[in-house]
Each structure stands twice: as structure tokens, then as C-alpha cells.
Design a protein around this motif. Structure first.
Motif, PDB file in Angstrom:
ATOM      1  N   THR A  42       0.794  -1.227   0.000  1.00  0.00           N
ATOM      2  CA  THR A  42       0.000   0.000   0.000  1.00  0.00           C
ATOM      3  C   THR A  42       0.826   1.275   0.000  1.00  0.00           C
ATOM      4  O   THR A  42       0.318   2.336  -0.353  1.00  0.00           O
ATOM      5  CB  THR A  42      -0.927   0.023   1.226  1.00  0.00           C
ATOM      6  N   GLY A  43       2.094   1.195   0.406  1.00  0.00           N
ATOM      7  CA  GLY A  43       2.921   2.393   0.459  1.00  0.00           C
ATOM      8  C   GLY A  43       2.349   3.402   1.435  1.00  0.00           C
ATOM      9  O   GLY A  43       1.966   3.083   2.556  1.00  0.00           O
ATOM     10  N   ALA A  44       2.254   4.655   1.001  1.00  0.00           N
ATOM     11  CA  ALA A  44       1.740   5.723   1.863  1.00  0.00           C
ATOM     12  C   ALA A  44       0.227   5.829   1.800  1.00  0.00           C
ATOM     13  O   ALA A  44      -0.373   6.632   2.500  1.00  0.00           O
ATOM     14  CB  ALA A  44       2.356   7.061   1.454  1.00  0.00           C
ATOM     15  N   LYS A  45      -0.398   5.021   0.970  1.00  0.00           N
ATOM     16  CA  LYS A  45      -1.855   5.119   0.769  1.00  0.00           C
ATOM     17  C   LYS A  45      -2.583   4.310   1.836  1.00  0.00           C
ATOM     18  O   LYS A  45      -3.265   3.334   1.556  1.00  0.00           O
ATOM     19  CB  LYS A  45      -2.228   4.640  -0.636  1.00  0.00           C
TER      20      LYS A  45
ATOM     21  N   PHE B 193      13.718   6.951  15.759  1.00  0.00           N
ATOM     22  CA  PHE B 193      14.403   6.288  14.649  1.00  0.00           C
ATOM     23  C   PHE B 193      15.224   5.105  15.168  1.00  0.00           C
ATOM     24  O   PHE B 193      15.182   4.006  14.599  1.00  0.00           O
ATOM     25  CB  PHE B 193      15.300   7.293  13.924  1.00  0.00           C
ATOM     26  N   CYS B 194      15.953   5.329  16.247  1.00  0.00           N
ATOM     27  CA  CYS B 194      16.784   4.251  16.819  1.00  0.00           C
ATOM     28  C   CYS B 194      15.922   3.115  17.364  1.00  0.00           C
ATOM     29  O   CYS B 194      16.237   1.936  17.164  1.00  0.00           O
ATOM     30  CB  CYS B 194      17.677   4.809  17.925  1.00  0.00           C
ATOM     31  N   LEU B 195      14.839   3.456  18.056  1.00  0.00           N
ATOM     32  CA  LEU B 195      13.957   2.418  18.592  1.00  0.00           C
ATOM     33  C   LEU B 195      13.287   1.627  17.473  1.00  0.00           C
ATOM     34  O   LEU B 195      13.081   0.415  17.593  1.00  0.00           O
ATOM     35  CB  LEU B 195      12.891   3.045  19.499  1.00  0.00           C
ATOM     36  N   ALA B 196      12.942   2.314  16.367  1.00  0.00           N
ATOM     37  CA  ALA B 196      12.331   1.625  15.229  1.00  0.00           C
ATOM     38  C   ALA B 196      13.302   0.611  14.623  1.00  0.00           C
ATOM     39  O   ALA B 196      12.889  -0.455  14.156  1.00  0.00           O
ATOM     40  CB  ALA B 196      11.877   2.635  14.171  1.00  0.00           C
TER      41      ALA B 196
ATOM     42  N   ILE C  36      11.351   2.073   8.912  1.00  0.00           N
ATOM     43  CA  ILE C  36      11.899   2.814  10.051  1.00  0.00           C
ATOM     44  C   ILE C  36      11.527   4.291   9.971  1.00  0.00           C
ATOM     45  O   ILE C  36      11.074   4.905  10.946  1.00  0.00           O
ATOM     46  CB  ILE C  36      13.426   2.648  10.098  1.00  0.00           C
ATOM     47  N   LEU C  37      11.715   4.878   8.783  1.00  0.00           N
ATOM     48  CA  LEU C  37      11.399   6.297   8.605  1.00  0.00           C
ATOM     49  C   LEU C  37       9.919   6.560   8.826  1.00  0.00           C
ATOM     50  O   LEU C  37       9.533   7.559   9.441  1.00  0.00           O
ATOM     51  CB  LEU C  37      11.817   6.758   7.208  1.00  0.00           C
TER      52      LEU C  37
END
Length: 712
Positions: free
Chosen positions: A23-26, A361-364, A499-500
């Protein structure tokens, strides 16, 4: 034609990664009606006619948790075209248990064997044709991380629509009993679902029994059939089904899976020999958390925070806003509200956004690579020694992002006492809202000590362990611990996009909070700190806020920060913990101590607090009652006002005691303070806490829960 597909699978099977790739960002994200379990839906990136629903990660369709109940109800009631079952190819036996339950529901299903790139490393070969033959459904090999086989999986799901699929068959004696049960089912149950209803009645599913509304004679036939089969198999009805399913899976794996004969350890196993080692695991975890906080608070995150504080909110935004307000000839009071209230308050909070983003970011990364699952496993060994189940660590881990979903995650704990205990202690963990306070104190008073920021995490962990020991000895929480069983997923390289997205979602939520709750709170703080009860413009020392702050300040004097500003900041933090920083930004901004060049808050805090007092302030705000939203979540999970007040009272009491000990002993040891009544009070409190730790646990009869919570 629009296709409606659902993704179902075990936790850590790669279901979320598959959903993100498709789905990506959708995507639309929300909660299921009536509960706080997250739901995600999105359309296929390459085909807008395919709508995909991401079901919660579950191990089975037996409704022991909210996630399992939601998934089962959705599969029963939704107009689905097909279910795509994401299966961890490196752990087929456990994952196929859910597959069989999906087939029992007679829902068109496609099995997607994920992580096929790791099979060779695990010494496995899967014959997909034989596996498809044994299951009677399409089977596709995929790799979500490497985007292999996803298009083929979607095509298989489209072809499965309206395709007749036969449910798995078990022992002939069990099948004969199921036929007897199907014969007594009401006509209102669709023919294609009767076998599934018979299975659920056989394993004594109360929800299905209530749904069927059997007559007394039908109930008698059901009970007789169950009793006969239990006598034949010499086991309980639910255990009979579990054994039959795993027996089916065992035959299936013997048909379709080839294991290499060498016994070499897999890559994940080699890593786990170190990371889950009985002695090394906790020091490694402590070092990793130190590294994360060091990157977030001391180095990379600080670069961004310094720029936001010094440049963006230190000069550019205030100067630009002041210029435009002057040009527009805005009233003086409104200029002060915007500059001294909103910009100073919200800006003080947003200044810590870079540090928060780096932390997320690190926790992800740790979550995506599979390490956090190991932490839960390691913590189970530790927690069980102190009266807590390893399941309690999952809500606490979630609470490091936000306390509200952390509290809600306690629903997965079946034992009511363990669940309530977990609700009481989960918010001790430092959430993202507390991170600005951690960054402020460590930056202002301990700029050269990298241990201060990560120590906040271990202060929370220490409070959890202390509470587990003490509360488990009381009548309210005494009892045996529920077992904790979980799978450890194979390690894999974290995916940058995942992660992002995780870090950005949490950062955006932080910004939204600053733009809503904190925005309103800053206006309130500015107004009450600028006017007196006669609504006259006065200095902040003569304001409404100062009046109430001075009433509360003596309460916090033994903790070392009994100023009215500190008291007010702590109270406003109950609305949202970020308000502590927003309140400081407004109050110290109006004192005239902040220079026009935008000197940071922490450079003027040292005038009001010593280093020990500041750390005491940090400890109190880490452990005291959480924000209003989290308190509301505690009330919903406790289901009773008395239990809620008990939780809040315990949290505030423990926070006060911990802060008292930190300041009184720290002031004497590190700042040359004298022995005072406060020190003797701290000694008495220490004795009481030690007594609570070493006293014998409660061994009486059932606890009198009704005295506190009104429940039997």
C-alpha cells in the motif's frame, strides 16, 4: 470490480512489512470500533481496485485477546473476497495453526510463505506444490523485505475469490462427532459455516454458544457428544482439537518440507547465544539503551535541537512574527500573547523535536530487526523474579512511545491481577512526552555526563521492579503469575522505509499534540501568569498563577524544587507532560532573564535549582501520575474509579518518595548539605521502603478486591 482482501498472520511474520510494501503511503490508520487496537487499511499501489485490510497480529482465532476477537469477528461478518495468510517460512509449524483455523472458517484463503530468502540459511526446503496440495489452497513464496512474489500473491488472491476450498479433515471419530453437532445447529446458520460452528461448540466457545441459542434438548445432545469424544480420546475437547490440528500440520510438513541433515546453528541462533545470554543480556541491553540516548540527547539529536532553539525559535520566528505584528498594528496584549505565550511555550516544546525523532528512529531499528522481541524474552526472566509476567514488558515497551496505547496493550494479559498491576506501573516508563524534560535537565545541569539521560529509562524500570516486588505481596495482587510464551523472529536487516515511516508517524503525533493541547495550555499559562484576579496586567510574581503556585510550592520544598514556577510546571504537566517545558518557556521568558538573542531555557534554570534538585525534579515528573489522556486510559482498563484513584495515588506517592530520597541524600553527599528534618524523613522513608521489600508475601484467602474496586 473492487477486491476486498485481508492480511492475517502471526506477530513477527512480516505481515506489517507486506502491508507497507503493498500500500505504500496510501494508508488510513485508526482504531477498531469500541477498542483501541489499531486498524490499518489501504489500496494497492499498482491497482486502486484492490482494498487491503491489515488485521491485528494473532496466533489463533480463539478469542482470548482483543486482537483475536477483532480478527475473528471481522472474518465472520465482513464481506471479504479472500484472506491472505502471511506465514513465517522459518517457523511453519506454529504459523500453520492459524492457517488451519482460517480454513475451518471456510473463507477463501491464500497462504503466502514469507522470508523465503532465509529458508536456505535455516537449512529448509519447501515444496510449495505439495504444501498447496495438502492445504487445498494456493501457496505462494514471498519476501516482503525484498519485494519478491508480492504480485503473484495478489493474483493468487484474485483467483481464489469464489473458489470452493475444502476445510481440513481430522480423525474419523472426531468427524463423526462434528456431524452430530452440525445436525442440531439452527437453520439460521449458513450451510458453509456449519462445520466451523460445530468446531467452536465442540471446544466450548461461550460466545458461539450464546450466538447459536440452542434449546435444552440440543444442549443435551451437544454435551453428550462432547462427553463421549472426551472419553474416547481421554482428553478435554479443546485439547483434542489442538492435538488434531498439530497432527495435521506434522503430516503436512513431512510431505512438503525437507530439512538439511547438518546441525549448524542459524545466524539468528548464533546472535541469540550472546544477546539472550543469562549473564550478558541485561548489560548488553543497558549499553544499547545508553547508546540510543547518547545519540538522541548528547550528540546527533542535540545538533538539531540547538539549531531549532537558537536559530528557528531563538531569533528567526520571534523576530519575524514581531515584525509582522508591528506592521499589522496588532494590539499590544495580542502581540504579547503570540510572542510570550504561544511562540515561547510551543517553541520550547518543539525545540526538542530533533532529539525525539532520533530516539524514535533508533527504537524503530531495534523493533524492525527483531531485537525488541529478545528484550521481552530477557525481561521475562528478570520480571518473574520480581512478581511480574514477561507479558507486562510489552505494554511498557509500547509506553516508551505513548502511555495511552501502552496502558491499552495490557488487555492481552489474561490474569486480572497481573493486568491491573501492569496498568499501575506501565506509565513509569519514560514516554515521548517526557523526553523533552529529560533533555532539558540533562542539557542544563549535566551537559558532560552521558549517563543522565539513559538513567531516566532505568529509573522507570527500577520503579516497575520495586512495584512488582511490593505490590505482589499485598492481598490485592497476590497470586501465581501467568505463563509467557512468545516466538523470537529471525533477525533481518531493518527496512529504511519502515523505520522512517515509524519515526515520522510518532514525530508527527508529537507535533500535533504541540499544536493542540499544548497550544491551548500555553495560552492558559500566559494569561494566568500575566493577569491578577482583577484582570489587571501585572508582573508574573503578582499573577493568578503565582498565587496558586505559592500555595503548592511548600509541598515540593523537601524535594529541592519548592519554587512556585516548578510547582506550576509540574501541575500543568498533568494535562500533557510536554507542558512542563512549555510552562518553563513562558515563565522564564517573561522574567526578562532570557536575552533577545534567544538564550536557551536551561541557561537560566541554574539560578533556581541545583543539579541534585533538578534531577529530583526529573525523577518526580518521570514517576508521578501521567497525563490526563493516560489517566483516562487507566480508568477504562481498570473499569472502576476506586482502582483508578488507587493507581494515581500509588504513582504520585512513589514519585514523591523517590524524589525525596534523591534530593535529601544527594544534597548531603554531593553538595555538602547539613543534616535536617528532611534528611531524617528520607531515612524513615528508606526504612519503610526496605520493609515493604523484605516483608513476607500475603498468603491468605482470596483478596478483598471489593473493598477497593467494588468487584468480586
Amino acid at each position: 470490480m473492487t477486491y476486498h482482501f485481508a492480511l492475517a498472520g502471526n506477530p513477527n511474520s512480516g505481515k506489517t512489512s507486506t502491508f507497507n510494501q503493498l500500500t505504500g503511503a496510501k494508508q488510513t490508520v485508526g482504531n477498531w470500533p469500541g477498542v483501541t487496537v489499531e486498524r490499518k487499511a489501504g489500496r494497492l499501489r499498482k491497482d486502486r481496485h484492490v482494498l487491503i485490510q491489515d488485521l491485528p497480529g494473532i496466533y489463533s482465532l480463539s478469542p482470548y485477546t482483543p486482537e483475536e476477537l477483532i480478527s475473528r469477528d471481522y472474518l465472520m461478518e465482513a464481506s471479504l473476497d479472500a484472506v491472505i495468510n502471511i506465514i513465517d517460512g522459518t517457523n511453519l509449524e506454529r504459523n500453520l495453526y492459524l492457517t488451519l483455523q482460517l480454513l475451518e472458517m471456510n473463507v477463501p484463503t491464500v497462504a503466502a510463505i514469507n522470508m523465503i530468502d532465509l529458508l536456505k540459511k535455516k537449512g529448509l526446503q519447501i515444496n510449495f506444490e505439495k504444501l498447496a496440495y495438502g492445504l487445498g489452497i494456493p501457496v505462494v513464496g514471498i519476501s516482503a523485505l525484498k519485494q519478491r512474489g508480492l504480485a503473484k500473491m495478489i493474483e493468487a488472491a484474485k483467483h481464489a475469490v469464489n473458489t470452493q476450498q475444502l476445510p481440513p479433515r481430522y480423525d474419523d471419530r472426531l468427524e463423526a462427532g462434528l456431524t452430530e453437532i452440525m445436525a442440531i445447529l439452527p437453520e439460521t446458520i449458513p450451510q458453509q459455516q456449519k462445520r466451523w460452528f460445530a468446531l467452536k461448540l465442540f471446544e466450548k466457545d461461550e460466545a458461539i454458544q450464546a450466538m447459536c441459542k440452542l434449546t435444552d434438548s440440543q444442549q443435551a445432545v451437544l454435551q453428550e457428544t462432547i462427553s463421549i469424544l472426551e472419553m474416547i480420546f481421554k482428553d478435554s475437547s479443546d485439547a483434542i482439537l489442538v492435538n488434531e490440528r498439530y497432527g495435521f500440520i506434522e503430516e503436512l510438513l513431512a510431505l512438503a518440507v525437507i530439512k538439511e541433515t547438518d546441525q549448524h546453528l542459524a545466524f539468528s541462533d548464533k546472535i541469540d547465544r550472546v544477546l539472550t545470554h543469562r549473564v550478558l543480556a541485561l548489560p548488553i541491553f543497558a549499553f544499547i539503551m545508553w547508546g540510543i540516548y547518547y545519540l538522541s540527547i548528547q550528540t546527533i539529536g542535540t545538533i538539531g535541537t540547538d539549531w531549532v532553539n537558537d536559530v528557528l525559535f531563538g531569533s528567526w520566528i520571534p523576530e519575524t512574527a514581531a515584525h509582522w505584528l508591528e506592521q499589522l498594528r496588532v494590539a499590544q496584549w495580542l502581540q504579547e500573547l503570540i510572542l510570550d505565550g504561544i511562540v515561547a511555550g510551543v517553541g520550547a516544546v518543539l525545540g526538542f523535536l530533533p532529539q525525539i525523532f532520533v530516539l524514535f528512529f533508533c527504537l524503530a531499528i531495534l523493533e524492525d530487526c527483531g531485537y525488541m522481541a529478545r528484550v521481552a524474552f530477557v525481561m521475562d526472566r528478570l520480571f518473574r523474579k520480581f512478581g511480574l509476567s514477561g507479558k507486562s514488558f510489552i505494554p511498557m515497551l509500547i509506553a516508551t512511545g505513548c502511555g495511552v496505547p501502552g496502558v491499552m496493550a495490557s488487555r492481552t494479559i489474561e490474569n486480572e491481577k497481573d493486568r491491573r498491576l501492569t496498568v499501575m506501573v506501565t506509565t513509569f516508563m519514560p514516554c515521548s512526552a517526557k523526553l523533552p524534560i529529560i533533555a532539558l535537565i540533562s542539557g542544563a545541569f549535566f551537559p558532560h555526563y552521558s549517563w543522565v539521560a539513559p538513567s531516566a529509562y532505568f529509573v522507570g524500570m527500577g520503579a516497575v521492579i520495586f512495584s512488582g516486588i511490593v505490590l505482589k505481596k499485598t492481598p490485592l495482587f497476590a497470586g501465581d503469575l501467568a505463563p509467557f510464551i512468545m516466538e523470537l523472529p529471525a533477525y533481518h536487516l531493518p527496512q529504511l522505509t519502515t523505520i522512517l515511516k515509524s519515526a515520522c508517524d510518532r514525530a508527527v503525533a508529537f507535533v500535533k499534540k504541540a499544536g493542540t493541547i499544548i497550544f491551548v495550555a500555553c495560552i492558559f499559562v500566559w494569561f494566568t501568569s500575566s493577569y491578577n484576579f482583577a484582570l489587571q496586567r501585572v508582573s508574573e510574581d503578582q499573577s493568578i498563577l503565582a498565587f496558586f503556585g505559592r500555595l503548592l510550592a511548600p509541598l515540593f520544598a523537601p524535594l529541592g524544587w519548592g519554587t512556585w514556577r516548578g510547582a506550576v510546571a509540574t501541575i500543568t504537566g498533568l494535562v500533557a507532560k510536554e507542558n512542563v517545558i512549555g510552562t518553563f518557556g513562558i515563565l522564564y521568558g517573561q522574567t526578562g532573564e532570557l536575552s533577545e538573542s534567544g538564550t536557551e531555557i536551561w541557561q537560566v534554570l541554574r539560578g533556581d535549582y541545583t543539579a541534585v534538585a533538578a534531577y529530583s525534579f526529573l525523577v518526580f515528573n518521570l514517576l508521578c501520575a501521567p497525563c490526563f489522556a493516560a489517566i483516562g486510559a487507566i480508568h477504562r482498563e481498570m473499569g472502576d474509579s476506586k482502582w483508578t484513584w488507587l493507581a494515581i495515588g500509588y504513582q504520585c506517592g512513589l514519585a514523591y518518595c523517590a524524589s525525596l530520597l534523591v534530593y535529601q541524600f544527594g544534597h548531603v553527599i554531593f553538595e555538602g548539605g547539613h543534616l535536617t528534618l528532611g534528611v531524617f524523613a528520607a531515612i524513615v522513608v528508606t526504612g519503610l521502603l526496605v520493609f515493604a521489600l523484605v516483608k513476607k508475601p500475603f498468603r491468605g484467602s482470596a483478596p478483598l478486591i471489593q473493598v477497593v474496586g467494588g468487584e468480586k
